[in-house]
Scaffold this motif. Structure first.
Motif, short mmCIF file in Angstrom:
data_model
loop_
_atom_site.label_atom_id
_atom_site.label_comp_id
_atom_site.label_asym_id
_atom_site.label_seq_id
_atom_site.Cartn_x
_atom_site.Cartn_y
_atom_site.Cartn_z
N PRO A 1 0.84 -1.23 -0.06
CA PRO A 1 0.01 0.10 -0.01
C PRO A 1 1.09 1.28 0.07
O PRO A 1 1.95 1.29 0.40
N GLU A 2 0.40 2.27 -0.55
CA GLU A 2 0.86 3.51 -0.60
C GLU A 2 -0.14 4.72 -0.01
O GLU A 2 -1.33 4.64 -0.42
N LEU B 1 -5.19 -0.39 7.60
CA LEU B 1 -5.59 -1.73 6.99
C LEU B 1 -4.36 -2.60 6.72
O LEU B 1 -4.58 -3.90 7.12
N PHE B 2 -3.21 -2.13 6.52
CA PHE B 2 -2.20 -3.21 6.26
C PHE B 2 -1.64 -3.65 7.62
O PHE B 2 -1.22 -4.77 7.84
N ASP B 3 -1.76 -2.78 8.80
CA ASP B 3 -1.47 -3.43 10.01
C ASP B 3 -2.18 -4.28 10.40
O ASP B 3 -1.90 -5.16 11.53
N ARG B 4 -3.64 -4.43 9.99
CA ARG B 4 -4.49 -5.42 10.61
C ARG B 4 -4.06 -6.94 10.19
O ARG B 4 -4.90 -7.96 10.62
N PHE B 5 -3.37 -7.04 9.33
CA PHE B 5 -2.95 -8.31 8.47
C PHE B 5 -1.69 -8.93 9.58
O PHE B 5 -0.76 -8.34 9.20
N ALA B 6 -1.96 -9.86 10.36
CA ALA B 6 -1.14 -10.36 11.39
C ALA B 6 0.27 -10.93 10.81
O ALA B 6 1.29 -10.92 11.02
N TRP C 1 7.98 -7.59 8.88
CA TRP C 1 8.62 -7.12 8.01
C TRP C 1 7.49 -5.92 7.32
O TRP C 1 6.39 -6.26 7.18
N ARG C 2 7.94 -5.07 6.89
CA ARG C 2 7.24 -3.87 6.26
C ARG C 2 7.33 -3.92 4.93
O ARG C 2 6.25 -3.74 4.08
N GLU C 3 8.34 -4.25 4.20
CA GLU C 3 8.65 -4.49 2.90
C GLU C 3 9.16 -5.62 2.65
O GLU C 3 10.09 -6.21 3.43
N PRO C 4 9.21 -6.64 1.60
CA PRO C 4 9.63 -7.79 1.43
C PRO C 4 11.36 -7.80 1.28
O PRO C 4 11.71 -8.78 1.92
N LYS C 5 11.81 -6.87 1.24
CA LYS C 5 13.38 -6.70 1.07
C LYS C 5 13.71 -6.75 2.63
O LYS C 5 15.02 -6.97 2.83
#
Length: 379
Positions: free
Chosen positions: A150-151, A158-163, A268-272
């Motif tokens: 998400p940007e 919403l992104f944070d709701r996914f554990a 992680w926040r980003e896959p990298k």
């Protein structure tokens, strides 16, 4: 009950190859009542896996693809005409997201402001405001999917709701791809029911969180913070539920620091960032499993490198294959030595890595034999 879940896990593993971490994480999320995000390109069987989980428990299922033009009606149901006659704005939610026990929302970050607030409340508080009255919803787990992260700050909640968050890529091994291509639509034989799931969730809540586990969790948080990787307090709290679920599936009545390994895909926040998270979590929670994962990553890199040379010079390709065979054998030897001193949970990870590398070795050996004319193709 754990044996029943183990049988389900084994069947999912066989029907969805190269998805071990996603399957383990999804089962833990279902047991913990948490949500899962699958990041990756279309056509990687994300929705098929979620459908299989819903089928396994006999749960009601809802699926929708969002676009920037999606409306609340697509998720929450049409406006009730009878309600309007009584000057009430309500929706007919039958068969829609508020009545689902399992949900798959593709391109979930396409949710606009008209959808976002209701979705946040639904997946976090398990309620839906229909005409001003908060109604409880039966949602066990929502699975979101997206081709990209998400940007914008409005989507961060919403992104944070996914554990749990998983990077899902195309299948690596040709044989796995072949098996999937010729297989029929996955239909599980290990079918449970929602009553069994609710009973299992109750048992998960009784799993004791040991001081050693919590101390290791705090150490992981501090180590990640020092590296600039920050997770919300909500995420750390939810992580403990996943840890309990992981211990329960292993047949344990209390947690150990090894159970924190699952959190690699929670922090992680980003896959990298995943590789750094995996290293830090592993060092503090399960060093043997980390070493096994590093060996497995190296094995996959070998497979990718060899595949990239397939269309080039034939002699160089065969030579690369032969070198790969030696490297695979060295990796097997390393894992076998590691297994001797590993804990029970780590041994399961090592055994899975051994099986995968041995399969890669066998596939490559057939390629070399065929290339040298020692056997016929397909024999």
């Amino acid at each position: 009950m754990q044996k029943t879940f183990a049988a389900l896990r084994a069947e999912l593993m066989s029907r969805f190859p190269e998805r071990a971490s996603v399957i383990d994480g999804s089962l833990a999320a279902v047991l913990a009542g948490e949500h899962v995000l699958l990041v990756g390109p279309p056509g990687t069987a994300k929705s098929a896996l979620v459908r299989a989980l819903a089928q396994a428990f006999g749960g009601s299922y809802f699926e929708r693809l969002l676009t920037k033009f999606s409306t609340p009606e697509e998720l929450f149901g049409p406006v009730s005409l009878k309600g309007l006659e009584q000057d009430k704005f309500t929706r007919v939610t039958t068969g829609m997201l508020p009545t689902a026990e399992f949900a798959f929302v593709d391109e979930v970050f396409k949710a606009n402001s008209a959808i976002l607030n209701s979705m946040l409340t639904l997946i976090n508080e398990r309620t839906y405001s229909n005409g001003g009255a908060p109604l409880p919803v039966p949602l066990v787990a929502m699975f979101g999917a997206s081709n990209e992260l998400p940007e914008g700050k409005e989507l961060e909640a919403l992104f944070d709701r996914f554990a749990l968050r998983f990077q899902v890529d195309y299948l690596l091994r040709p044989q796995n791809l072949k098996d999937v291509l010729v297989a029929s639509e996955p239909k599980l034989t290990n079918v449970l029911d929602m009553k069994t799931l609710r009973a299992a969730q109750a048992e998960v809540q009784k799993v004791k969180l040991t001081d050693a586990t919590v101390d290791a969790l705090i150490a992981v948080r501090d180590a990640l913070k020092a590296e600039g990787i920050i997770a919300s307090d909500r995420r750390w709290k939810k992580s403990l539920r996943l840890v309990q679920a992981t211990a329960w599936m292993a047949g344990e009545k209390q947690t150990t620091p090894e159970d924190l390994t699952l959190l690699v895909d929670a922090l992680w926040r980003e896959p990298k960032e995943r590789a750094k998270v995996a290293k830090l979590v592993g060092q503090l929670a399960d060093p043997a499993s980390v070493q096994a994962a590093e060996v497995m990553d190296a094995a996959n890199e070998i497979a990718l490198k060899i595949a990239g040379q397939k269309s080039g010079d034939r002699k160089m390709y065969i030579a690369a294959c032969a070198q790969g065979l030696d490297q695979y054998q060295q990796q097997v030897t390393k894992l076998e030595k590691l297994e001797k001193s590993a804990g029970r949970r780590a041994k399961a990870t090592i055994e899975a890595s051994l099986a995968d590398i041995r399969s890669l070795h066998e596939d490559l050996a057939r390629t070399v034999s065929t290339g040298l004319g020692l056997r016929r193709t397909g024999s």
